[in-house]
Each structure stands twice: as structure tokens, then as C-alpha cells.
Design an enzyme around this catalytic site. Sequence first.
Site, PDB file in Angstrom:
ATOM      1  N   ASP A   1     -20.273   3.851   3.419  1.00  0.00           N
ATOM      2  CA  ASP A   1     -21.518   4.103   4.144  1.00  0.00           C
ATOM      3  C   ASP A   1     -21.853   5.589   4.115  1.00  0.00           C
ATOM      4  O   ASP A   1     -21.019   6.415   3.773  1.00  0.00           O
ATOM      5  CB  ASP A   1     -21.446   3.573   5.586  1.00  0.00           C
ATOM      6  CG  ASP A   1     -20.302   4.188   6.373  1.00  0.00           C
ATOM      7  OD1 ASP A   1     -19.414   4.816   5.765  1.00  0.00           O
ATOM      8  OD2 ASP A   1     -20.296   4.032   7.600  1.00  0.00           O
TER       9      ASP A   1
ATOM     10  N   CYS B   1      11.227   3.876  25.816  1.00  0.00           N
ATOM     11  CA  CYS B   1      11.420   3.775  27.267  1.00  0.00           C
ATOM     12  C   CYS B   1      12.747   3.117  27.628  1.00  0.00           C
ATOM     13  O   CYS B   1      13.312   3.381  28.686  1.00  0.00           O
ATOM     14  CB  CYS B   1      10.242   3.033  27.902  1.00  0.00           C
ATOM     15  SG  CYS B   1       8.731   4.012  27.863  1.00  0.00           S
TER      16      CYS B   1
ATOM     17  N   GLY C   1     -20.571   5.111  13.292  1.00  0.00           N
ATOM     18  CA  GLY C   1     -21.387   6.240  13.729  1.00  0.00           C
ATOM     19  C   GLY C   1     -21.342   6.555  15.207  1.00  0.00           C
ATOM     20  O   GLY C   1     -22.241   7.197  15.734  1.00  0.00           O
TER      21      GLY C   1
ATOM     22  N   CYS D   1       9.318  -0.667  25.400  1.00  0.00           N
ATOM     23  CA  CYS D   1       9.457  -0.126  24.044  1.00  0.00           C
ATOM     24  C   CYS D   1      10.821   0.537  23.872  1.00  0.00           C
ATOM     25  O   CYS D   1      11.498   0.872  24.840  1.00  0.00           O
ATOM     26  CB  CYS D   1       8.326   0.855  23.716  1.00  0.00           C
ATOM     27  SG  CYS D   1       8.559   2.540  24.302  1.00  0.00           S
TER      28      CYS D   1
ATOM     29  N   GLY E   1     -10.078   9.906  10.174  1.00  0.00           N
ATOM     30  CA  GLY E   1      -9.717  10.949  11.129  1.00  0.00           C
ATOM     31  C   GLY E   1     -10.089  12.361  10.751  1.00  0.00           C
ATOM     32  O   GLY E   1      -9.509  13.289  11.254  1.00  0.00           O
ATOM     33  N   GLY E   2     -11.014  12.575   9.865  1.00  0.00           N
ATOM     34  CA  GLY E   2     -11.437  13.952   9.725  1.00  0.00           C
ATOM     35  C   GLY E   2     -11.921  14.453   8.388  1.00  0.00           C
ATOM     36  O   GLY E   2     -12.929  15.126   8.318  1.00  0.00           O
ATOM     37  N   PHE E   3     -11.228  14.114   7.316  1.00  0.00           N
ATOM     38  CA  PHE E   3     -11.592  14.703   6.028  1.00  0.00           C
ATOM     39  C   PHE E   3     -13.008  14.356   5.635  1.00  0.00           C
ATOM     40  O   PHE E   3     -13.746  15.154   5.118  1.00  0.00           O
ATOM     41  CB  PHE E   3     -10.639  14.222   4.925  1.00  0.00           C
ATOM     42  CG  PHE E   3      -9.244  14.661   5.145  1.00  0.00           C
ATOM     43  CD1 PHE E   3      -8.950  16.014   5.268  1.00  0.00           C
ATOM     44  CD2 PHE E   3      -8.216  13.752   5.252  1.00  0.00           C
ATOM     45  CE1 PHE E   3      -7.652  16.440   5.483  1.00  0.00           C
ATOM     46  CE2 PHE E   3      -6.907  14.174   5.469  1.00  0.00           C
ATOM     47  CZ  PHE E   3      -6.635  15.501   5.587  1.00  0.00           C
TER      48      PHE E   3
ATOM     49  N   CYS F   1       7.592  -0.258  30.769  1.00  0.00           N
ATOM     50  CA  CYS F   1       7.377  -0.372  29.319  1.00  0.00           C
ATOM     51  C   CYS F   1       8.674  -0.837  28.665  1.00  0.00           C
ATOM     52  O   CYS F   1       9.743  -0.316  28.968  1.00  0.00           O
ATOM     53  CB  CYS F   1       6.948   0.979  28.746  1.00  0.00           C
ATOM     54  SG  CYS F   1       6.688   0.922  26.952  1.00  0.00           S
TER      55      CYS F   1
ATOM     56  N   ASP G   1      -9.810   0.878  16.254  1.00  0.00           N
ATOM     57  CA  ASP G   1      -8.821   1.710  15.582  1.00  0.00           C
ATOM     58  C   ASP G   1      -9.026   3.140  16.032  1.00  0.00           C
ATOM     59  O   ASP G   1     -10.126   3.525  16.431  1.00  0.00           O
ATOM     60  CB  ASP G   1      -9.017   1.681  14.057  1.00  0.00           C
ATOM     61  CG  ASP G   1     -10.107   2.634  13.617  1.00  0.00           C
ATOM     62  OD1 ASP G   1     -11.292   2.255  13.751  1.00  0.00           O
ATOM     63  OD2 ASP G   1      -9.814   3.761  13.191  1.00  0.00           O
TER      64      ASP G   1
ATOM     65  N   HIS H   1       6.141   4.809  21.729  1.00  0.00           N
ATOM     66  CA  HIS H   1       5.671   4.467  23.071  1.00  0.00           C
ATOM     67  C   HIS H   1       4.148   4.339  23.110  1.00  0.00           C
ATOM     68  O   HIS H   1       3.611   3.409  23.717  1.00  0.00           O
ATOM     69  CB  HIS H   1       6.117   5.490  24.120  1.00  0.00           C
ATOM     70  CG  HIS H   1       5.412   5.268  25.423  1.00  0.00           C
ATOM     71  ND1 HIS H   1       5.800   4.277  26.306  1.00  0.00           N
ATOM     72  CD2 HIS H   1       4.285   5.820  25.940  1.00  0.00           C
ATOM     73  CE1 HIS H   1       4.944   4.252  27.318  1.00  0.00           C
ATOM     74  NE2 HIS H   1       4.016   5.172  27.130  1.00  0.00           N
TER      75      HIS H   1
ATOM     76  N   ASP I   1     -10.128   8.975   5.143  1.00  0.00           N
ATOM     77  CA  ASP I   1      -9.415   9.031   6.400  1.00  0.00           C
ATOM     78  C   ASP I   1     -10.467   9.028   7.486  1.00  0.00           C
ATOM     79  O   ASP I   1     -11.323   9.891   7.520  1.00  0.00           O
ATOM     80  CB  ASP I   1      -8.604  10.330   6.448  1.00  0.00           C
ATOM     81  CG  ASP I   1      -7.793  10.461   7.733  1.00  0.00           C
ATOM     82  OD1 ASP I   1      -7.095  11.464   7.860  1.00  0.00           O
ATOM     83  OD2 ASP I   1      -7.885   9.577   8.593  1.00  0.00           O
TER      84      ASP I   1
HETATM   85 ZN   LIG Z   1       7.426   2.949  26.276  1.00  0.00          ZN
END
Ligand SMILES: [Zn+2]
Length: 404
Positions: free
Chosen positions: A163, A326, A233, A323, A106-108, A321, A283, A351, A104
Site C-alpha cells: 500500500d 515469573c 494508516g 510465564c 516498525g519503522g524502516f 502470571c 500486531d 513476560h 518492517d
Molecule cells: Zn510473567
Amino acid sequence: MGSHAPFSARSPALRLEIVAQCPTTKARVTRMHLPHFVADMPMFMPVGTQGTMKGLTTQQLEDLDCHVILGNTYHLGQALLDEAQGLHKFMNWNRGLLTASSIDSGGFQMVSLLKLAEITEASWMADGVEFEAPHDGSRMLLTPEKSIDLQNSIGADIMMQLDDVVSSLTTGPRLEEAMYRSIRWLDRCIKAHKRPQEQNLFGIIQGGLEPALRRICIDEMVKRDLPGYAIGGLSGGEEKDQFWRIVTLCTDLLPKDKPRYCMGVGYAEDLVVCSALGVDMFDCVFPTRTARFGNALTASGPMVLRQTQYEHDYRPIEEDCDCLTCKGYTRAYLHTVVTKETIGCHLVSIHNISYQMRLMRGIRESIIAGTFPEFVRTFMVKRFGEGNIPQWIVNAMQSVNIYL
Ligand SMILES: [Zn+2]
């Protein structure tokens, strides 16, 4: 090769078509032809969690015009992925898919490395990285070979090399070592890759905030003639003025006929700045993660929907917007459900992804129209207010001839 490089022997599963080049900055619009989809770039790729987007269906991601998403599949298991004939089929996603080498972004990963930093290096880092599974605490040693084998089972259009990740604040011998090890591991990944006709292996440029190390890493990795390259990095708490200088150094040195992916970057201003510096792909977990706390992304910065000022506010998050959120829900409604009900997180996520997609579309359209510098000025003034644009952004944009 030129701007219409064919699928080549070294890159049979990716072709980069250069659509427009900004005459002022390094920004460009490209189309990346992948086995499952043709992606318009610069683009933002939402991060999926555990095989599905948090709260979003693949149909909604298509409706939001996402071209490529990141898949994280750690918990699925290779046998299941093989049985399901890959993640595309398993999650019913027919467009571009990118997988990270490990767990992930995002953190692990980082947590595990910090935890393991005390262990003597020779005993574990020579072969791979040891990870701790977030759900049960079990350990596994991920080697370059194992990572590629797993990613070959997943079957994503783009897969990332394993890496040696160090914090962007790391300096000295440990940083240099991580850079060289990442090159060695890249060679092991290349060797282990069994599906080069259908899947693209990207290298990850390391070297922290040291320009000399970045140069060596790029020089070595470009020799491997990969289908694409990522700048790794960064986004780990470094000074923003150092961040953009490393990004621009990398885009200067990376080949123009290959996609450049800046990992873990997703704040709106960073997307605009890095696009101007010539990055094609981004990302970040930020848009969906911040949605969980009821924060909506808007042109003038985050809107904290929990705040009482929205209790009787019957406008959508953003008037312009289009979406689903909205079009159908007010700030007042969202105020009552965010952080309390699943639907709140879901609607704000929609959104926020929509906001990112709209921003990237605006970047692409303005590059094609030849008005990108004006787009950048308008965006920054709206985001920060006249005269309040952070100095690092002023510096970064000045380096590509936009004077804010
Ligand atoms: Zn929206």
C-alpha cells in the site's frame, strides 16, 4: 454464508467461524481456520524480526500460546526462501504466519518514505515504493508484483498488499491519492498472487482520518471479496479520539464474515477498546521493543525494572502470571540484568508476550461467558485507577454501550 462460511472459491485458504458475539458491544470471538493453524481471535500477533523473534525461540512462542506471528524477512533473500521451501520450514514455525508487504511495520518503511517525500512523485510512486535496506543502505524499488512474488516465496498464511503508506496526520490531496493508489495496487497484487489456494491476501483500508475516504476505500476493497481486511494508516500519533472513531467506522462497514485486522496496535488499553469495537487481529513491536529497555507490562501499567525500587524486590513481575520468567525470576534479578545482559531482554520479552496473550485470552473468555462489559470496566480501573480513565476511552466505550 452465515457464521460457518465454508472455504469458498474466493477464500479457499481461510474460513472464519464466529464462536460468540457480545450482546452489548461489537466484540466477538472467532476462530480463523488457516492452512497452518486455527487461530482464536481477538488475538495479538507478536512481531518477528529478521526471521526469528528477538530473543525468543519458536518453541517458546508455542509455549506462550501464540497462534499467528508476523514474519519479517527482508534480509533473507528470495533464493534462500525458495531453497528452504518457505519461512515456516526455515524458522521451524508450524503455526500461523503473516507477512507484511515490505520491510518492517516498525519503522524502516516510514523513514524511507519521509526521506523520499522530496522526490517528485511521478518518478517513483507510479510503480512502487523505493526502500533503503537498513543494513547496507542499498535501494530497491518494491512494486506490488515484486512484493507478492516475494511473499509467495515466503509462504505465509496471510500476506498483506503493498500500500501507499502516509502518516496518519497527512491530510488533503496526498491522503486521497494514497488511498486511490492503494486500491490500484491491490488490484495489481490480486493479479500477481500465484498461490491463492494456500495463502490469503488481505487488503489494507486507507484514508487516514477522513471518514469519507475510508468509506470509499472500504466500498472498493470489499468489492474485491478478499479473505480479510486490515485497517491501516493509524497509530501514527493521531488524537486517540480520532483513532477509535475511524476504527469503529471501519468495523461497521467491513463484512462480518471476514477477519478485521488493526495494524500496529498493541498497547493493552487499545487492544481492549478495539476488541470492543469489533477488531479481531492486532500486531505491534511494542511488547518486545519495550522489553529491551527493561520495561515489563503489567495490569497496572509498565514496570520500569531499572528503577532502584526493584533492587531488593524478590517478587516476580506479576504474581498471577504463569510465564517462565515469573515462575523462575525475581524483580531483583531482572533489575540487575535488564538493559545489560541479553538474558534480561529475553526474559522480559517472554513476560511481555505472555501478558499480551493472557489479556487476549481474558477478552475472549469474557465474551464467551457474556461478561465482557464487566471485564472492560475491571481492566480500565486497574490500569488507570478509578476516575482516571482517559476521556477517549470513556467515549469509545460509551459508543458500544459500556459506561465507565
Ligand atoms: Zn510473567
